[in-house]
Design a protein around this motif. Structure first.
Motif, PDB file in Angstrom:
ATOM      1  N   GLY A 194      30.768  57.027  35.129  1.00  0.00           N
ATOM      2  CA  GLY A 194      30.519  55.966  34.162  1.00  0.00           C
ATOM      3  C   GLY A 194      31.660  54.967  34.095  1.00  0.00           C
ATOM      4  N   ASP A 195      32.889  55.463  34.156  1.00  0.00           N
ATOM      5  CA  ASP A 195      34.053  54.575  34.145  1.00  0.00           C
ATOM      6  C   ASP A 195      34.078  53.706  35.401  1.00  0.00           C
ATOM      7  N   ARG A 196      33.663  54.284  36.507  1.00  0.00           N
ATOM      8  CA  ARG A 196      33.640  53.524  37.770  1.00  0.00           C
ATOM      9  C   ARG A 196      32.728  52.306  37.641  1.00  0.00           C
ATOM     10  N   ARG A 197      31.594  52.469  36.955  1.00  0.00           N
ATOM     11  CA  ARG A 197      30.685  51.334  36.756  1.00  0.00           C
ATOM     12  C   ARG A 197      31.327  50.291  35.846  1.00  0.00           C
ATOM     13  N   ARG A 198      31.989  50.757  34.798  1.00  0.00           N
ATOM     14  CA  ARG A 198      32.627  49.803  33.877  1.00  0.00           C
ATOM     15  C   ARG A 198      33.812  49.092  34.538  1.00  0.00           C
ATOM     16  N   ALA A 199      34.442  49.738  35.504  1.00  0.00           N
ATOM     17  CA  ALA A 199      35.578  49.114  36.188  1.00  0.00           C
ATOM     18  C   ALA A 199      35.173  47.841  36.918  1.00  0.00           C
ATOM     19  N   LEU A 200      33.883  47.738  37.249  1.00  0.00           N
ATOM     20  CA  LEU A 200      33.396  46.530  37.934  1.00  0.00           C
ATOM     21  C   LEU A 200      33.478  45.297  37.046  1.00  0.00           C
ATOM     22  N   LEU A 201      33.685  45.492  35.737  1.00  0.00           N
ATOM     23  CA  LEU A 201      33.808  44.353  34.841  1.00  0.00           C
ATOM     24  C   LEU A 201      35.037  43.509  35.163  1.00  0.00           C
ATOM     25  N   LEU A 202      36.075  44.105  35.763  1.00  0.00           N
ATOM     26  CA  LEU A 202      37.256  43.315  36.117  1.00  0.00           C
ATOM     27  C   LEU A 202      36.907  42.275  37.177  1.00  0.00           C
ATOM     28  N   SER A 203      36.271  42.715  38.254  1.00  0.00           N
ATOM     29  CA  SER A 203      35.907  41.744  39.297  1.00  0.00           C
ATOM     30  C   SER A 203      34.832  40.795  38.800  1.00  0.00           C
ATOM     31  N   ALA A 204      33.936  41.278  37.914  1.00  0.00           N
ATOM     32  CA  ALA A 204      32.900  40.396  37.364  1.00  0.00           C
ATOM     33  C   ALA A 204      33.520  39.283  36.526  1.00  0.00           C
ATOM     34  N   ALA A 205      34.531  39.618  35.733  1.00  0.00           N
ATOM     35  CA  ALA A 205      35.206  38.606  34.912  1.00  0.00           C
ATOM     36  C   ALA A 205      35.927  37.590  35.784  1.00  0.00           C
ATOM     37  N   LEU A 206      36.556  38.052  36.845  1.00  0.00           N
ATOM     38  CA  LEU A 206      37.243  37.137  37.761  1.00  0.00           C
ATOM     39  C   LEU A 206      36.244  36.251  38.498  1.00  0.00           C
ATOM     40  N   ASN A 207      35.117  36.837  38.891  1.00  0.00           N
ATOM     41  CA  ASN A 207      34.070  36.034  39.541  1.00  0.00           C
ATOM     42  C   ASN A 207      33.564  34.942  38.606  1.00  0.00           C
ATOM     43  N   ARG A 208      33.413  35.304  37.341  1.00  0.00           N
ATOM     44  CA  ARG A 208      32.927  34.325  36.366  1.00  0.00           C
ATOM     45  C   ARG A 208      33.931  33.185  36.196  1.00  0.00           C
ATOM     46  N   ALA A 209      35.212  33.497  36.147  1.00  0.00           N
ATOM     47  CA  ALA A 209      36.238  32.459  36.041  1.00  0.00           C
ATOM     48  C   ALA A 209      36.218  31.556  37.268  1.00  0.00           C
ATOM     49  N   SER A 210      36.015  32.147  38.432  1.00  0.00           N
ATOM     50  CA  SER A 210      35.946  31.355  39.664  1.00  0.00           C
ATOM     51  C   SER A 210      34.728  30.431  39.657  1.00  0.00           C
TER      52      SER A 210
END
Length: 284
Positions: A194-210
């Protein structure tokens, strides 16, 4: 692949090759190697005539409350991986070799290391600068390769080398990601499913900023607010447990900026469960 355990062996290995006019690349690691580390070895082999890796879990860069005792140690697997990559030698010093009785000299932290990680982990970069300079002295290579995932660390080492006139070229390696975008890290193995899935939020947030940057958004506060929104999740998706920072700063100095200008970088440090993860993305 030679295994070097003493300072004398390490110094002699490098200097024998330097005296022949050959280049030597150094890849410092703390072990628990993954494809990100091995990409640095590959980059060193492409850049230099010879490559030496180091494996040493450096105690001085861990605060008393951090995970030194739990840090993964997979020495035989690491050595096997390095040998498959064509690494010429690996330096495996003991703690008492690097920090003998009475050790008391530490290397100061340059200005670029006093924000972000320097605030969240106040003693961390002093441990990094100290061990890296010691490795540079013991293994006087022509080049040293460091990954860009630890972006502030890379900037700190570049500044130390510049300020102290260390005769070595720092070569940055690209961040290596899992197919789903998660930046590779030795600490990823701590994550539950479950934590592994939530860890994807870091790259998702960076993608959104980009994406916002490409759409013309230049307000740093808007970019940072959106990154935090993504990290905190939604009613349907659980967010990270704690955000140390989610910020956009000058990519050279890591100083705060109000409006996006070149070069700029987005950086995140956040906890998922008990695991602290970092990631970054160049925006301009």
């Amino acid at each position: 692949m030679e295994r070097l355990t003493t300072p004398e062996q390490a110094y002699q290995f490098v200097m024998q090759r330097r005296m022949r006019g050959e280049t030597v690349g150094l890849v410092p690691t703390m072990g628990a190697l993954h494809e990100g580390h091995l990409s640095l070895v590959k980059l060193s082999r492409q850049t230099c005539d010879h490559t030496v890796a180091t494996i040493f879990v450096n105690p001085t860069q861990f605060a008393p409350t951090e995970d030194l005792s739990k840090y993964p140690r997979t020495l035989q697997q690491d050595c096997d991986s390095l040998e498959r990559m064509g690494t010429d030698a690996v330096f495996l010093p003991a703690n008492e070799t690097m920090y003998p009785d009475g050790f008391s000299t530490m290397v100061g932290v340059p200005e670029v290391g006093k924000t972000l990680e320097g605030v969240c982990r106040p003693t961390h970069f002093q441990g990094v600068t100290t061990i890296v300079l010691k490795l540079f002295n013991l293994l006087p290579a022509t080049h040293a390769v460091f990954g860009s995932k630890d972006y502030q660390q890379l900037r700190v080492i570049e500044a130390m080398v510049r300020d102290l006139n260390v005769p070595i070229e720092i070569v940055p390696g690209k961040t290596v990601r899992e197919p789903d975008g998660l930046a590779m890290s030795s600490r990823n193995r701590y994550l539950s499913e479950g934590d592994r899935r939530r860890a994807l939020l870091l790259s998702a947030a960076l993608n959104r900023a980009s994406e916002m940057t490409q759409d013309g958004v230049s307000s740093v506060s808007d970019l940072e607010s959106e990154m935090r929104r993504v990290l905190l999740g939604s009613a349907e998706t659980a967010g990270v447990d704690k955000i140390d920072y989610a910020t956009v700063v000058d990519a050279r100095t890591l100083c705060p900026i109000d409006q996006l200008r070149s070069p700029a970088i987005a950086l995140i440090a956040a906890y998922v469960g008990q695991t602290r993860l970092i990631d970054n993305r160049i925006l301009l």
